[in-house]
Design a protein around this motif. Structure first.
Motif, PDB file in Angstrom:
ATOM      1  N   THR A   1      35.601  24.232 -38.307  1.00  0.00           N
ATOM      2  CA  THR A   1      35.582  24.240 -39.767  1.00  0.00           C
ATOM      3  C   THR A   1      34.732  25.381 -40.298  1.00  0.00           C
ATOM      4  O   THR A   1      33.521  25.434 -40.027  1.00  0.00           O
ATOM      5  N   VAL A   2      35.363  26.282 -41.059  1.00  0.00           N
ATOM      6  CA  VAL A   2      34.638  27.310 -41.805  1.00  0.00           C
ATOM      7  C   VAL A   2      34.252  26.713 -43.153  1.00  0.00           C
ATOM      8  O   VAL A   2      35.114  26.298 -43.929  1.00  0.00           O
ATOM      9  N   GLN A   3      32.950  26.665 -43.444  1.00  0.00           N
ATOM     10  CA  GLN A   3      32.502  26.094 -44.719  1.00  0.00           C
ATOM     11  C   GLN A   3      32.490  27.121 -45.837  1.00  0.00           C
ATOM     12  O   GLN A   3      32.880  26.837 -46.969  1.00  0.00           O
ATOM     13  N   ASP A   4      32.040  28.358 -45.534  1.00  0.00           N
ATOM     14  CA  ASP A   4      31.887  29.349 -46.610  1.00  0.00           C
ATOM     15  C   ASP A   4      32.013  30.749 -46.036  1.00  0.00           C
ATOM     16  O   ASP A   4      31.731  30.989 -44.862  1.00  0.00           O
ATOM     17  N   LEU A   5      32.458  31.664 -46.916  1.00  0.00           N
ATOM     18  CA  LEU A   5      32.587  33.085 -46.578  1.00  0.00           C
ATOM     19  C   LEU A   5      31.923  33.935 -47.657  1.00  0.00           C
ATOM     20  O   LEU A   5      31.962  33.588 -48.834  1.00  0.00           O
ATOM     21  N   GLU A   6      31.342  35.053 -47.244  1.00  0.00           N
ATOM     22  CA  GLU A   6      30.850  36.077 -48.178  1.00  0.00           C
ATOM     23  C   GLU A   6      31.089  37.451 -47.556  1.00  0.00           C
ATOM     24  O   GLU A   6      30.887  37.636 -46.349  1.00  0.00           O
ATOM     25  N   LEU A   7      31.541  38.391 -48.364  1.00  0.00           N
ATOM     26  CA  LEU A   7      31.793  39.753 -47.901  1.00  0.00           C
ATOM     27  C   LEU A   7      30.674  40.662 -48.373  1.00  0.00           C
ATOM     28  O   LEU A   7      30.333  40.682 -49.565  1.00  0.00           O
ATOM     29  N   HIS A   8      30.111  41.438 -47.441  1.00  0.00           N
ATOM     30  CA  HIS A   8      29.052  42.377 -47.794  1.00  0.00           C
ATOM     31  C   HIS A   8      29.032  43.536 -46.808  1.00  0.00           C
ATOM     32  O   HIS A   8      28.923  43.326 -45.598  1.00  0.00           O
ATOM     33  N   ASP A   9      29.175  44.745 -47.359  1.00  0.00           N
ATOM     34  CA  ASP A   9      29.030  45.965 -46.565  1.00  0.00           C
ATOM     35  C   ASP A   9      29.936  45.978 -45.338  1.00  0.00           C
ATOM     36  O   ASP A   9      29.526  46.340 -44.235  1.00  0.00           O
ATOM     37  N   GLY A  10      31.200  45.559 -45.541  1.00  0.00           N
ATOM     38  CA  GLY A  10      32.183  45.595 -44.468  1.00  0.00           C
ATOM     39  C   GLY A  10      32.091  44.453 -43.487  1.00  0.00           C
ATOM     40  O   GLY A  10      32.857  44.401 -42.517  1.00  0.00           O
ATOM     41  N   LEU A  11      31.161  43.511 -43.730  1.00  0.00           N
ATOM     42  CA  LEU A  11      30.998  42.366 -42.844  1.00  0.00           C
ATOM     43  C   LEU A  11      31.391  41.087 -43.581  1.00  0.00           C
ATOM     44  O   LEU A  11      31.000  40.890 -44.732  1.00  0.00           O
ATOM     45  N   LEU A  12      32.139  40.246 -42.893  1.00  0.00           N
ATOM     46  CA  LEU A  12      32.531  38.959 -43.444  1.00  0.00           C
ATOM     47  C   LEU A  12      31.594  37.901 -42.863  1.00  0.00           C
ATOM     48  O   LEU A  12      31.729  37.485 -41.711  1.00  0.00           O
ATOM     49  N   TYR A  13      30.609  37.492 -43.692  1.00  0.00           N
ATOM     50  CA  TYR A  13      29.666  36.466 -43.265  1.00  0.00           C
ATOM     51  C   TYR A  13      30.387  35.117 -43.301  1.00  0.00           C
ATOM     52  O   TYR A  13      30.947  34.729 -44.321  1.00  0.00           O
TER      53      TYR A  13
END
Length: 645
Positions: A528-540
């Motif tokens: 299960t992926v709970q959350d995503l954030e995109l920053h500086d070419g990286l998908l947290y």
């Protein structure tokens, strides 16, 4: 429901951080502004001898309110002891009111004559629910529970408890129950079956299979009624003469068999009132929704022309069946106590207001005046996003998308997602395509969630079911420069269907062409992926299963560049070129993610209904969040010592 001005705490309470090495750390670390969201939402309701008894939702301790139907005033508010936060289940037996609660699955009795409250029994571990209660003609009480999916008998004379055998292998929820002199009838949510239990010896027989989970049951003479999605199952008690009728709308909400054989029903999500009699091939409309967009918790005829309804948002209506006209009462105005609830989600409009979503309500803290106000919304907002002078929300349990004018608080509907996508997880806005993006889980025991692209001006919707095969879509991050939505999956699913995959996917979805650019399974066995954030070419990517694991995935090469572990799952946000996270467990925490994760705050509490959030003020290290159930502003300066209330 009219807008209510709330007398929340306007004088902040200040907590000091540990003395710090820098002047910037000397200011107060936490400022609290009182309860974030007050609720009058309710779940359980019943009527007895001219009084209505309603049970609050999300209040701790659980609230039971007694309303005089003649004066339309609350005459008594009673708090139940223990760890429960609400009660879906109510019934009346021998003059007493019985309440089944959650998340401590307890059974209580309330004696209106004396005011005495008793906790009678606990049906399983904390986290369970007593979903439904019914009284047999001899006064015996029957219960349906989760997550064990069992039916129970409670003898109020002796206090004896009997648990019936497993009704269906793998079932987790007995969601509806009814009883007569000989049998108990149980509605199963996962397996969508109507089961009959012989009271004398516990013999179990399957009577019917529904198209989706069975929720409401009712005794109807020699027949039993059950709701299954949009369908009413009307069947003889021996399992013969199975009749099915479909209601207009997305689902069949509440049913009430009247003494003359007429069955009254409301449809969700609109709340329209219909009637039906055995043998009818269709429902007949009686009246428009007395409380539009509201859930119905109880219906009952008061006389031959007046129907009483009690709603999930905390209202009560009286409908004249001859004219179709209704009177609506706000139970807060009638004297029901409002209490702090677990907020659903939050949004900061910098320099203007903080919006806090609750159950059927939105509370606004005006940053210019310090005042609070509250207005009604049609359900539970599971995500909020701003576009210009409007805030958009994705609503559970309807899958409706609404717009809120930040100048007037006017709420308008953009319609419903449909396609069984009634469990929104998040909503975002892509400025490149000028579209809203919604990620959802399916309703019932299905696996395929969706990503939906919604035009904020016209409400036009493009729903892509199965964009992540055999999984819900929960995580969402948008690249505003490229028009790409990044999606995160959940292979477990919300409704009990057996998983077909072992690893949740992440994917890139082009919002201009409406196509999937790539899919990946970066961490084998992570479900299960709970959350995503995109920053500086990286998908947290923050996982719920395994809880608290996170990675930073290079979106160009799909390689893992960073990884770590937090206390539990939660949400992330990008602020001032850094990635922050707020999580459950170990007291409630805030972190700064990176090659060396920093623990910025602890002891914030675990009082979010969904997942913890942080909303930073531009140009500062101050974030709006919760401390306990209070709205708070927290200094999360990475240069300062860890904050602890």
């Amino acid at each position: 429901m009219p807008r209510l001005l709330l007398a929340l705490l306007l004088v902040p309470t200040v907590f000091l951080a540990t003395p710090a090495h820098a002047a910037t750390c000397d200011a107060p670390a936490i400022t609290r502004y009182g309860p974030a969201s007050l609720t009058s939402a309710l779940v359980g309701a019943t009527v007895h001898e001219g009084r209505a008894y309603i049970v609050g939702r999300g209040q701790k301790p659980t609230l039971l309110s007694e309303i005089d139907l003649a004066t339309r005033k609350v005459i008594r508010n009673v708090r139940l002891p223990g760890e429960s936060e609400g009660g879906w289940a109510t019934t009346v037996s021998r003059g007493k009111i019985y309440i089944g609660t959650y998340p401590s699955p307890d059974l209580y009795s309330f004696d209106p004559a004396t005011g005495e409250v008793k906790r009678l029994h606990t049906f399983g571990a904390y986290g369970g629910f007593v979903w439904t209660l019914a009284t047999a003609p001899d006064g015996m009480i029957y219960l349906g529970t989760s997550l064990d999916g069992r039916a129970w008998e409670y003898d109020q004379d002796t206090g004896a408890i009997k648990r019936f055998d497993v009704l269906a292998e793998g079932e987790r929820y007995v969601r509806g129950i009814s009883a007569d002199a000989e049998y108990v009838y149980a509605g199963l949510l996962d397996k969508a079956k109507l089961m009959r239990i012989t009271r004398a010896d516990g013999t179990i027989k399957e009577l019917a299979q529904g198209p989706s989970g069975l929720v409401e049951l009712a005794d109807h003479g020699d027949r039993v009624l059950a709701t299954s999605g949009r369908e009413l199952i009307d069947i003889r008690k021996d399992g013969t003469d199975d009749r099915r009728t479909t209601i207009p709308g997305a689902w069949l909400d509440m049913i009430y068999p009247a003494p003359d054989g007429t069955v009254y029903a409301t449809s969700g999500p609109d709340g329209t009132l219909y009637r039906y009699r055995t043998g009818d091939t269709a429902f007949t409309k009686v009246a428009d929704a007395p409380s539009p967009g509201d859930g119905t918790r109880k219906m009952q005829l008061l006389d031959e022309r007046t129907m009483l309804g009690i709603t999930g948002s905390g209202g009560m209506w009286w409908l004249d069946l001859r004219t179709g006209k209704a009177e609506l009462l706000d139970l807060l105005e009638a004297g029901m106590e409002a209490s702090p609830e677990k907020p659903q989600t939050m949004l900061l409009v910098p320099g203007r207001a903080v919006y806090i979503a609750g159950h059927f309500s939105m509370t606004v803290r005006d940053l210019r005046t310090g005042e609070h106000r509250r207005f009604r919304v049609p359900g539970e907002p599971k995500g909020l996003v701003r576009r210009g002078d409007r805030i958009y929300a994705a609503i559970y349990p309807s899958g409706e998308i609404i717009a809120i004018d930040i100048r007037t608080d006017e709420v308008t509907s953009l319609g419903f997602l449909g396609h069984d996508q009634q469990r929104p997880a998040d909503i975002g806005y892509d400025p490149l395509t000028d579209k809203l993006v919604v990620v959802t889980s399916p309703l019932g025991s299905k696996l395929n969630g969706a990503v939906s692209v919604v035009d904020p001006d016209t409400g036009e919707k493009d729903v892509h079911v199965g964009v992540l095969p055999d999984q819900s879509v929960i995580g969402l991050a948008i690249d505003p420069k490229r028009g790409i939505a990044y999606l995160g999956g959940d292979v477990v699913g919300p409704g009990g269907a057996p998983p077909t995959r072992t690893t949740a996917q992440v994917a890139a979805f082009d919002l201009r062409t409406r196509t999937v650019l790539w899919r990946a399974e970066p961490v084998a066995g992570s479900r299960t992926v709970q959350d995503l954030e995109l920053h500086d070419g990286l998908l947290y990517t923050l996982y719920k299963r395994p809880a608290g694991a996170w990675i930073a995935l290079d979106v160009a090469g799909r390689s893992i560049e960073q990884q770590g572990r937090l206390s539990f799952h939660g949400t992330m946000t990008v602020h001032r070129g850094r990635v922050f996270a707020s999580t459950y467990r170990e007291g409630g925490n805030a972190y700064l993610l990176g090659p060396e994760t920093r623990h910025l705050a602890t002891g914030l509490g675990e009082e979010w209904f969904n997942v913890p959030e942080l909303h930073f003020e531009p140009g500062s290290w101050n974030a709006w969040a919760l401390v306990g159930r209070d709205l708070a502003k927290i200094r999360l300066d990475p240069r300062c010592p860890k904050v602890t209330p």
